[in-house]
Design an enzyme around this catalytic site. Structure first.
Site, short mmCIF file in Angstrom:
data_model
loop_
_atom_site.label_atom_id
_atom_site.label_comp_id
_atom_site.label_asym_id
_atom_site.label_seq_id
_atom_site.Cartn_x
_atom_site.Cartn_y
_atom_site.Cartn_z
N GLY A 1 -48.75 -72.58 45.18
CA GLY A 1 -48.55 -74.00 44.91
C GLY A 1 -48.12 -74.27 43.48
O GLY A 1 -47.36 -75.20 43.21
N ASP A 2 -48.58 -73.44 42.55
CA ASP A 2 -48.20 -73.61 41.15
C ASP A 2 -46.73 -73.26 40.93
O ASP A 2 -46.03 -73.93 40.16
CB ASP A 2 -49.09 -72.74 40.26
N GLY B 1 -47.73 -74.95 53.58
CA GLY B 1 -47.75 -73.52 53.83
C GLY B 1 -46.46 -73.03 54.46
O GLY B 1 -45.36 -73.37 54.02
#
Length: 304
Positions: free
Chosen positions: A249-250, A220
């Site tokens: 995240g992708d 994060g």
């Protein structure tokens, strides 16, 4: 070409809810905007890579009216696909996002996959990976699929000399290193579930000892931790970007995939991946990123 694999393809629906206090879970809510489009982690990765000028191909399992809607949206978005059809209906996911920055996700489980449907996909995958420069394997599994399938896919790619990234959770993550992927990318919580009881660095070293060439842990706003054959690195963010974290995240994985097809030292790979992840938070819908945020934050990320 970068091949992205999404076994549990989805039609992503995002509701933006205006005002304060935001969502009223006991009453009626007015939705200010609605976005519907093809989703699943590999599709989001492909959108980011395509926006960065990369040739991509989306594959996975699609079925029923929802699967057809996914395929139609990929076509309208200009994302090439080679999907394997199944009998069950593909899933829908719902993200409810408040303008103040909070987002709730509701993810359906997906269709039941038969052994024959999985066998057909594996054969299909073998034909596709032969033309790929890298493979991204990510997301949840539909019902009926073996928990070690990501290790199987990574091993097929490795046998053909094609580097693979695996982004998974739970048992699929635990099994993934056996396929000897080039990169395994859990977040901190996923890593703690896969390798309980240690620090992120210890967990990453453990996954690497099991066969992964490198392990990148997303944390994060605390940035990234990478345990690689070249050493251990930390990417630290200069500030926190507020917005919708769905798909961040992708975008990060898309940055790591670029590092497989455009070889660069690990510090630069991490800086680019972290910047893309942060820029995705500033975009309202998963699979997008804010280029202005990317340009601003990229040079400020420190690597140690």
């Amino acid at each position: 070409m970068i091949l992205t694999v999404t076994l549990n393809l989805a039609l992503d629906v995002t509701y933006q809810v205006p005002g304060v206090p935001g969502v009223d879970w006991d009453g009626v809510n007015r939705v200010s905007s609605v976005h519907r489009r093809a989703g699943g982690k590999g599709v989001n990765v492909a959108r980011v890579l395509a926006a960065l000028g990369q040739d991509v191909l989306v594959t996975g399992l699609a079925g029923g009216p929802t699967g057809q809607a996914v395929e139609d949206d990929l076509r309208s978005a200009g994302l090439p696909s080679a999907l394997s059809r199944v009998a069950g209906d593909s899933r829908t996911t719902l993200a409810v996002s408040e303008h103040e920055g909070r987002t709730a996700l509701f993810n359906e489980p997906g269709p039941e996959i038969t052994p024959a449907e999985l066998a057909a996909f594996l054969q299909h995958f073998e034909s596709l990976v032969a033309a790929a420069d890298a493979v991204v394997i990510s997301g949840s599994l539909p019902r009926g699929v073996p928990l070690d399938v990501y290790a199987t896919l990574a091993a097929i790619a490795a046998e053909r000399g094609v580097p693979a990234i695996v982004d998974a959770d739970g048992e699929p993550l635990r099994h993934a290193p056996k396929g000897r992927p080039s990169v395994v990318k859990p977040n901190a919580e996923e890593l703690a579930r896969a390798v309980p009881g240690g620090t992120p660095a210890e967990g990453a070293h453990e996954l690497r000892s099991q066969g992964a060439e490198a392990v990148v842990v997303s944390m994060g706003s605390d940035g990234l931790l990478a345990v690689t054959g070249e050493g251990t690195f930390r990417a630290r963010m200069p500030y926190t970007v507020r917005g919708n974290p769905t798909g961040a995240g992708d975008s990060l994985v898309a940055g790591l995939a670029l590092g497989l097809v455009e070889p660069a030292p690990w510090p630069e790979r991490l800086r680019r991946a972290a910047a893309l992840g942060a820029a995705a938070v500033a975009a309202p819908v998963a699979g997008d990123f804010d280029p202005d945020v990317y340009a601003d934050i990229h040079p400020q990320i420190t690597i140690t």
